[in-house]
Design a protein around this motif. Structure first.
Motif, PDB file in Angstrom:
ATOM      1  N   SER A 263      -1.490   2.875   3.149  1.00 16.92           N
ATOM      2  CA  SER A 263      -0.914   1.519   3.080  1.00 16.92           C
ATOM      3  C   SER A 263      -1.874   0.531   2.441  1.00 16.92           C
ATOM      4  CB  SER A 263      -0.526   1.039   4.483  1.00 16.92           C
ATOM      5  OG  SER A 263      -1.684   0.766   5.261  1.00 16.92           O
TER       6      SER A 263
ATOM      7  N   ILE B 205      -0.338   1.517  -4.429  1.00 12.63           N
ATOM      8  CA  ILE B 205       0.545   2.600  -4.851  1.00 12.63           C
ATOM      9  C   ILE B 205       1.928   2.018  -5.132  1.00 12.63           C
ATOM     10  CG2 ILE B 205       1.633   4.776  -4.171  1.00 12.63           C
ATOM     11  CD1 ILE B 205      -0.733   5.215  -2.257  1.00 12.63           C
TER      12      ILE B 205
ATOM     13  N   ARG C  67       5.538   1.942  -4.850  1.00 14.27           N
ATOM     14  CA  ARG C  67       6.449   2.551  -3.886  1.00 14.27           C
ATOM     15  C   ARG C  67       7.886   2.115  -4.192  1.00 14.27           C
ATOM     16  NH1 ARG C  67       3.458   4.335   0.659  1.00 14.27           N
ATOM     17  NH2 ARG C  67       1.337   3.486   0.764  1.00 14.27           N
TER      18      ARG C  67
ATOM     19  N   GLN D  66      11.577   0.982  -3.726  1.00 16.88           N
ATOM     20  CA  GLN D  66      12.145   0.175  -2.645  1.00 16.88           C
ATOM     21  C   GLN D  66      13.565   0.587  -2.288  1.00 16.88           C
ATOM     22  OE1 GLN D  66      10.154  -2.174  -0.996  1.00 16.88           O
ATOM     23  NE2 GLN D  66       8.684  -1.032  -2.266  1.00 16.88           N
TER      24      GLN D  66
ATOM     25  N   ARG E 134      11.054   3.392   4.953  1.00 13.59           N
ATOM     26  CA  ARG E 134      10.163   3.905   3.914  1.00 13.59           C
ATOM     27  C   ARG E 134      10.970   4.687   2.868  1.00 13.59           C
ATOM     28  NH1 ARG E 134       4.781   4.855   4.851  1.00 13.59           N
ATOM     29  NH2 ARG E 134       4.842   5.501   2.663  1.00 13.59           N
TER      30      ARG E 134
ATOM     31  N   ASP F  91      10.486   5.084  -0.113  1.00 15.00           N
ATOM     32  CA  ASP F  91       9.607   5.834  -1.013  1.00 15.00           C
ATOM     33  C   ASP F  91       9.362   7.252  -0.510  1.00 15.00           C
ATOM     34  OD1 ASP F  91       8.099   4.235   1.050  1.00 15.00           O
ATOM     35  OD2 ASP F  91       6.419   5.439   0.311  1.00 15.00           O
ATOM     36  N   VAL F  92       9.358   7.431   0.815  1.00 16.01           N
ATOM     37  CA  VAL F  92       9.144   8.760   1.389  1.00 16.01           C
ATOM     38  C   VAL F  92      10.343   9.668   1.101  1.00 16.01           C
ATOM     39  CG1 VAL F  92       8.831  10.039   3.552  1.00 16.01           C
ATOM     40  CG2 VAL F  92       7.541   7.934   3.141  1.00 16.01           C
TER      41      VAL F  92
ATOM     42  N   HIS G  88      12.003   9.622  -1.656  1.00 17.40           N
ATOM     43  CA  HIS G  88      11.713  10.097  -3.011  1.00 17.40           C
ATOM     44  C   HIS G  88      10.747  11.286  -2.968  1.00 17.40           C
ATOM     45  CE1 HIS G  88      13.444   6.988  -5.773  1.00 17.40           C
ATOM     46  NE2 HIS G  88      13.497   6.315  -4.637  1.00 17.40           N
ATOM     47  N   THR G  89       9.717  11.170  -2.146  1.00 13.82           N
ATOM     48  CA  THR G  89       8.720  12.244  -2.045  1.00 13.82           C
ATOM     49  C   THR G  89       9.348  13.527  -1.514  1.00 13.82           C
ATOM     50  OG1 THR G  89       6.963  10.618  -1.642  1.00 13.82           O
ATOM     51  CG2 THR G  89       6.518  12.894  -1.003  1.00 13.82           C
TER      52      THR G  89
ATOM     53  N   ILE H 127       0.113  11.870  -0.321  1.00  9.95           N
ATOM     54  CA  ILE H 127       1.439  11.251  -0.155  1.00  9.95           C
ATOM     55  C   ILE H 127       2.425  12.264   0.409  1.00  9.95           C
ATOM     56  CG2 ILE H 127       3.402  10.330  -1.470  1.00  9.95           C
ATOM     57  CD1 ILE H 127       1.376   8.859  -3.226  1.00  9.95           C
TER      58      ILE H 127
ATOM     59  N   GLU I 126       1.654  12.766   4.140  1.00  8.82           N
ATOM     60  CA  GLU I 126       2.213  11.674   4.944  1.00  8.82           C
ATOM     61  C   GLU I 126       3.699  11.911   5.193  1.00  8.82           C
ATOM     62  OE1 GLU I 126       2.464   6.813   4.681  1.00  8.82           O
ATOM     63  OE2 GLU I 126       2.992   8.013   2.909  1.00  8.82           O
ATOM     64  N   ALA I 127       4.435  12.272   4.141  1.00  6.02           N
ATOM     65  CA  ALA I 127       5.879  12.479   4.254  1.00  6.02           C
ATOM     66  C   ALA I 127       6.204  13.643   5.185  1.00  6.02           C
ATOM     67  CB  ALA I 127       6.472  12.725   2.871  1.00  6.02           C
TER      68      ALA I 127
END
Length: 399
Positions: free
Chosen positions: A29, A33, A35, A37, A228, A230-231, A233-234, A292, A295-296
């Motif tokens: 955080s 990066i 990210r 939305q 999140r 963005d997560v 997407h990951t 990343i 984290e996901a």
């Protein structure tokens, strides 16, 4: 001669650490990066479906338990006798609706099939007493009942196993301290198997522990998408590395999250090929995941734990799970000499109700359910046990 080495990667384990996860979230955080939305194009902002649920939705066990009454058990036993009386040397692969007739119970079992695919996604069928039957009879009953729920059976490993006996084999296989999870008593983090419907028939429950944990994939998706995106997407990116645990190093790549046509997001992965595990450490030369991605991956696990339900299965229970709509995990357990946990696992598919297999999983699904080389050598293991290679070797495991 140069030898491949294990390429350093994120500090992440097969059994997740919440402290490590929170430290990674905090660290990332603070980085600059980019990210996204919004969730990826084509993915819903939120899923509104019966398979979205949380812990408090299942405080009453009667919601998911389907009990067989005495007359229904008698019908099952008559169907068993009918199968055994058919001419020829019939085996497990011959069990079907035609060879295991359940005229009265059929509608109840078809209702289970609809709930698995269109409802909240899991059930427990209760009322059988496996100690009354032989090992062969238990297999036939199991296949007969589930043929009304999802008749197609998937192959579960490279040896052609159509049945896996989930049982701790530590006392049976010498020097097997580092054995694979189906044959060990350790806890398992949230994951999916490689199937549409996961079925587990309990021959005996553990003396202590062994609780089953379930969590709604869509609930996990909704919470992550709202906070999140963005997560998402990951998770949906097809660059995740799955170690195939071979020498020389070999891996494939695919997404963890898929958008199922008409149903919405669903997951399909287990952590072992991604993070490595004590029994299957990440192989030399295999590229690591990114911070990343780490984290996901942990975010999915801890969101699942937040919304999980816990159930202790009893002897005779058949647990059925929509594998792409529901994550599952297991508590560690202890056996006694007189009471050893033993579960028979099937991978099933209902061709009429199954969620449409996404492109990223078509090859894997063909291997399990299609006319693949593995299915051509189908093996029906009636008794528990496995070869030392199956118990120890990570490249021959089932997911």
């Amino acid at each position: 001669m140069l030898h491949a080495r294990v390429i350093p990667g994120p500090n992440i384990k097969w059994n997740p650490s919440y402290e490590t996860y929170r430290a990674r979230v905090e660290s990332l955080s603070n980085m600059d990066i980019l990210r996204p939305q919004k969730v990826p194009e084509g993915f819903p902002e939120t899923v509104d479906a019966p398979w979205v649920w949380s812990t408090t939705d299942f405080e009453d066990d009667s919601k998911h338990i389907v009990s067989l009454n005495e007359s229904e058990v008698v019908e099952v036993e008559r169907a068993l006798a009918f199968f055994k009386g058919l001419p020829g040397d019939l085996g497990p692969g011959d069990v079907s609706r035609a060879t295991f007739p359940l005229l009265n119970l059929r509608s109840k079992l078809e209702g289970v099939a609809k709930n698995l695919h269109l409802g909240f996604g899991f059930n427990v069928i209760r009322g059988l007493a496996p100690q009354r039957y032989s090992s062969f009879e238990n297999i036939i009953i199991y296949l007969g009942l589930t043929s009304y729920i999802a008749e197609k059976r998937g192959v579960q490993d490279s040896s052609g196993s159509m049945i896996i006996h989930v049982k701790d084999l530590g006392r049976q296989i010498a020097h097997s301290e580092m054995r694979q999870s189906p044959y060990a008593r350790n806890a398992q983090p949230f994951h999916n198997d490689v199937c549409d419907i996961l079925a587990m028939y309990v021959q005996e429950q553990a003396a202590e522990g062994g609780e089953s944990y379930l969590a709604s994939s869509a609930k996990i998706y909704n919470e992550i998408a709202a906070t999140r995106p963005d997560v998402i997407h990951t998770l949906a990116d097809p660059s995740w590395i799955f170690d195939k645990h071979r020498t020389p190093a070999y891996w494939n790549t695919r997404a963890l999250l898929f958008n199922y046509t008409g149903k919405g997001p669903g997951f399909c992965f287990s952590r072992r090929p991604i993070t490595g595990s004590p029994t299957s450490p990440r192989g030399p030369g295999v590229p690591p995941m990114t911070e990343i991605q780490a984290e996901a991956l942990d975010m999915v696990h801890f969101t699942a734990a937040k919304h999980q339900i816990s159930m202790r299965l009893h002897r005779g229970d058949i647990q059925l799970i929509n594998n792409v709509a529901v994550f599952h995990a297991r508590n560690g357990f202890q056996d006694r000499v007189s009471q050893k946990r033993h579960i028979i696992r099937l991978w099933l598919r209902n061709e009429n109700l199954a969620w449409k297999t996404p492109e990223g999983l078509e090859k894997t699904w063909f291997e399990k359910y299609g006319d693949s080389e593995r299915r051509k050598i189908s093996v029906w293991n009636i008794e528990p046990g496995a070869t030392r290679e199956r118990v120890i070797f990570r490249s021959d495991s089932c997911s």
